[in-house]
Design a protein around this motif. Structure first.
Motif, short mmCIF file in Angstrom:
data_model
loop_
_atom_site.label_atom_id
_atom_site.label_comp_id
_atom_site.label_asym_id
_atom_site.label_seq_id
_atom_site.Cartn_x
_atom_site.Cartn_y
_atom_site.Cartn_z
N PRO A 20 4.38 -1.08 2.49
CA PRO A 20 4.23 -1.46 3.90
C PRO A 20 5.15 -2.61 4.27
CG PRO A 20 2.45 -2.42 2.61
CD PRO A 20 3.26 -1.60 1.65
N LEU A 25 3.31 -4.20 9.61
CA LEU A 25 1.93 -4.69 9.62
C LEU A 25 1.65 -5.39 10.95
CD1 LEU A 25 -0.73 -5.25 7.97
CD2 LEU A 25 0.35 -7.42 7.30
N GLU A 72 2.12 -2.70 14.23
CA GLU A 72 1.00 -1.78 14.42
C GLU A 72 -0.19 -2.46 15.07
OE1 GLU A 72 0.44 -0.46 10.46
OE2 GLU A 72 2.18 0.89 10.48
N ARG A 73 -0.25 -3.79 14.93
CA ARG A 73 -1.36 -4.54 15.51
C ARG A 73 -0.96 -5.30 16.77
NH1 ARG A 73 -1.78 -3.77 10.32
NH2 ARG A 73 -3.80 -3.70 9.24
N LEU A 120 -7.51 -8.34 7.28
CA LEU A 120 -6.36 -7.49 7.59
C LEU A 120 -6.73 -6.01 7.54
CD1 LEU A 120 -3.44 -9.26 5.66
CD2 LEU A 120 -4.11 -9.48 8.06
N ASN A 121 -7.65 -5.65 6.66
CA ASN A 121 -8.03 -4.25 6.52
C ASN A 121 -6.80 -3.36 6.33
OD1 ASN A 121 -10.82 -4.82 6.94
ND2 ASN A 121 -10.47 -4.89 9.14
N ALA A 122 -5.93 -3.81 5.45
CA ALA A 122 -4.69 -3.08 5.19
C ALA A 122 -4.56 -2.81 3.70
CB ALA A 122 -3.49 -3.89 5.69
#
Length: 369
Positions: free
Chosen positions: A142, A147, A150-151, A182-184
């Motif tokens: 990623p 990152l 996308e947010r 972050l939930n990534a």
């Protein structure tokens, strides 16, 4: 998204029609540029026959579109776009298709401009092979700016992105200190920690990324910031205005509009306020960076937006008719809109701007404190 498809031969013109169908189905506004001798159908805003040299055509369309798809040799495209490249945050996505429709190549702005995603989309629709060469994608990692994109987060300073992505690809240690989950899916060499756990005296054997709208005391000089907040507050004030008055005006303006101070990522003003104690005090208390713009930069922003409030008194004092509105727009970026126009409270002028696009790059870097 506005996309241009450019062909140079009869076969290319036929492939351009197919490419336009695929892109149009994906919700893109597509215009075809086809040599005049190969087009019989002329549909306004859809197909534009051209007879000028490709070099001249590229100069015209490069700043007009979000994406340019060229059906011709890759070498030709490299020579055509070279003179127009400025910044990966603003350059359009550029793709190349061979005339046989066998390959779709991501050439420029693969991540931020979306060329890699569009390459996959177009290749799938044309049953062609996608060619993507960015290292993070090749290794299925990623990219740090994706990152953020996308947010809809801001990236500051953007110049540090390359070093972070190099660390990702090389497997070097990266620490991300964040004030929100972050939930990534992060690779093994990336460690996510709470922002509260950051210790400026602790040695970190790797790159550092902060996810927060606030400044971080003792942050490494080479740290990268991802700013979740979308708001920029433009401030104008008289000499000697207390910091409490500035904070009070900002708080009231945001509160009355139903906005939160936590969503503010930046304050902005004119450069003659770089040493204004009250303004710097307010920024320090809220741990916000302040970006300062020259009179010429503010004037240019006002000229582009004639709906901004103009004050003859301010113009006589500093040489430009407004501060808070153009400063907010400049700080928020190219596609920003004024969310709250100029408000005056106790000698302080406040305006709030935010980026309303689907994604937002960081604003051009100017003096920041």
């Amino acid at each position: 998204m506005k996309a241009a498809v450019v062909a140079v031969t009869r076969q290319g013109a036929q492939l351009a029609e197919k490419a336009a169908e695929v892109l149009g189905a994906g919700g893109k506004e597509v215009t075809l540029y086809v040599p005049g001798k190969f087009t019989l159908l002329k549909v306004p805003e859809r197909r534009i026959p051209y007879r000028k040299p490709l070099k001249e055509l590229m100069g015209e369309i490069f700043p007009q579109y979000d994406a340019i798809i060229c059906i011709m040799a890759l070498g030709i495209v490299v020579r055509l776009i070279g003179p127009h490249l400025k910044d990966k945050r603003t350059d359009p996505a550029v793709l190349v298709l061979d005339e046989g429709g066998q390959h779709v190549i991501s050439v420029l702005s693969g991540h931020w401009g979306g060329a890699n995603t569009m390459t996959e989309e177009l290749a799938a629709g044309l049953q062609a092979a996608p060619v993507i060469t960015t290292a993070t994608d090749v290794h299925h990692l990623p990219a740090i700016e994706m990152l953020a994109k996308e947010r809809r987060w801001q990236v500051e300073p953007f110049a540090h992105v390359r070093r972070i992505n190099a660390a990702l690809v090389n497997g070097d240690r990266i620490y991300i200190f964040t004030d929100r989950p972050l939930n990534a899916g992060l690779p093994e060499n990336v460690t996510e920690k709470k922002l509260a756990d950051y210790n400026k005296y602790e040695f970190l054997d790797g790159e550092v990324v902060f996810v927060t709208n606030r400044l971080v005391d003792g942050a490494p000089e080479q740290a990268l910031y991802l700013r979740p907040g979308s708001l920029v507050v433009g401030i104008g004030c008289r000499r000697g205005t207390p910091g409490e008055a500035i904070k009070g005006a900002m708080t009231r303006v945001l509160s009355e509009a139903g906005l939160k101070t936590d969503d503010v990522r930046l304050m902005a003003s004119v450069d003659i306020k770089e040493d204004e104690p009250g303004l710097l005090e307010a920024a320090t208390d809220w741990q916000l960076p302040v970006r300062f713009y020259t009179v010429d930069e503010l004037a240019a922003a006002m000229e582009e937006n004639n709906k901004m409030t103009t004050s003859e008194f301010v113009e006589q004092q500093i040489g430009v008719g407004g501060v808070c509105e153009p400063a907010a727009i400049l700080g928020a970026g190219k596609k920003a809109k004024l969310i709250i126009p100029k408000q005056v409270m106790n000698g302080v002028t406040v305006a709030v701007a935010g980026d309303t696009s689907a994604s937002s790059a960081s604003a051009p870097e100017t003096r920041t404190r």
